[in-house]
Design an enzyme around this catalytic site. Structure first.
Site, PDB file in Angstrom:
ATOM      1  N   SER A 148       0.848  -1.196   0.000  1.00 49.83           N
ATOM      2  CA  SER A 148       0.000   0.000   0.000  1.00 49.83           C
ATOM      3  C   SER A 148       0.881   1.243   0.000  1.00 49.83           C
ATOM      4  O   SER A 148       1.950   1.258   0.618  1.00 49.83           O
ATOM      5  CB  SER A 148      -0.892   0.020   1.237  1.00 49.83           C
ATOM      6  N   TYR A 164      -1.335  -0.935  10.318  1.00 47.24           N
ATOM      7  CA  TYR A 164      -1.449  -1.185   8.886  1.00 47.24           C
ATOM      8  C   TYR A 164      -0.309  -0.507   8.131  1.00 47.24           C
ATOM      9  O   TYR A 164       0.369  -1.130   7.297  1.00 47.24           O
ATOM     10  CB  TYR A 164      -2.791  -0.688   8.367  1.00 47.24           C
TER      11      TYR A 164
END
Length: 241
Positions: A148, A164
């Site tokens: 990401s 995350y």
């Protein structure tokens, strides 16, 4: 600075067909993972679709395999089972992931921090630990880590979702490690940012479809021996990380 694939060493040579090749995709029962598994199947690969429950649906024409990436027993059994059934592995797609707690690191419950790191980073490390020997049996084995842009060190890291963000930074580090350790042996390892995609993780407001999110991961799976490795990609272009 963002560069095109053609500006980075050379334009990658791609397999038009993956016939005779074998792929393992984690988190393949929904979202990007399911779409990647479906497309690899359509390219002719034998696809093992990893899922945490044998009751979960996986794309038609793929082989369902029980695989909770946080459980090393599942990981070892899945890889060993693939070897026993087909004797090879050409592509590993580390797709399984969770978003984790919303808050900053101070507010986030420790158990949720642990869970996010276990799924998003420790899991892919375990998959590589057990799968790399199979991937190295044939020149040009590929690892595709679904990462990401939220894990890019050069960007501001405020905005919560601490575990995350950190897990995806670590996943990019795993990609760099695999290239450094095994690149000379023929392994091709790359990370990819699929963008903000309308999945259970990304939410309904995300601007990109699952089909759009899967496009670059599948493209990376088609890399031939000698293609770029150790890079971070978005929309088939190398990006800084």
């Amino acid at each position: 600075m963002t560069t095109g694939a053609g500006d980075d060493e050379h334009e990658p040579e791609l397999y038009d067909s993956l016939g005779g090749q074998v792929a393992l995709v984690t988190g393949a029962n929904r979202g990007i993972g399911a779409e990647v598994a479906r497309r690899l199947r359509d390219l002719g690969a034998t696809v093992y679709a990893g899922t945490r429950s044998m009751s979960n649906d996986v794309p038609e024409g793929t082989e369902r395999v029980l695989l909770d990436v946080t459980q090393e027993g599942d990981v070892e059994a899945a890889v060993d089972g693939i070897f026993e059934e087909v004797g090879r592995l050409d592509v590993l797609v580390n797709n399984a992931g969770v978003i984790g707690p919303d808050g900053d690191i101070v507010a986030a419950p420790t158990a949720e921090l642990d869970r996010t790191l276990a799924v998003n980073l420790r899991g892919p490390m375990l998959l590589c630990k057990h799968a790399v020997p199979l991937l190295l049996q044939h020149d040009g084995g590929r690892v595709v880590n679904v990462s990401s842009g939220m894990g890019v060190i050069g960007d501001g890291q405020s905005g919560g979702t601490s575990a995350y963000r950190i897990s995806k930074t670590g996943l990019n580090g795993l990609t760099a490690y695999l290239e450094g350790e095994y690149g000379d042996d023929g392994l091709i390892a790359n990370s990819v940012c699929p963008g903000w995609v309308r999945t259970e993780l990304g939410g309904e407001d995300a601007p990109r479809s699952v089909e759009e999110g899967a496009e670059t991961p599948v493209w990376l799976c088609r890399f031939r021996p000698g293609a770029p490795s150790g890079k971070f990609w978005r929309e088939k272009r190398v990006i800084d990380w």
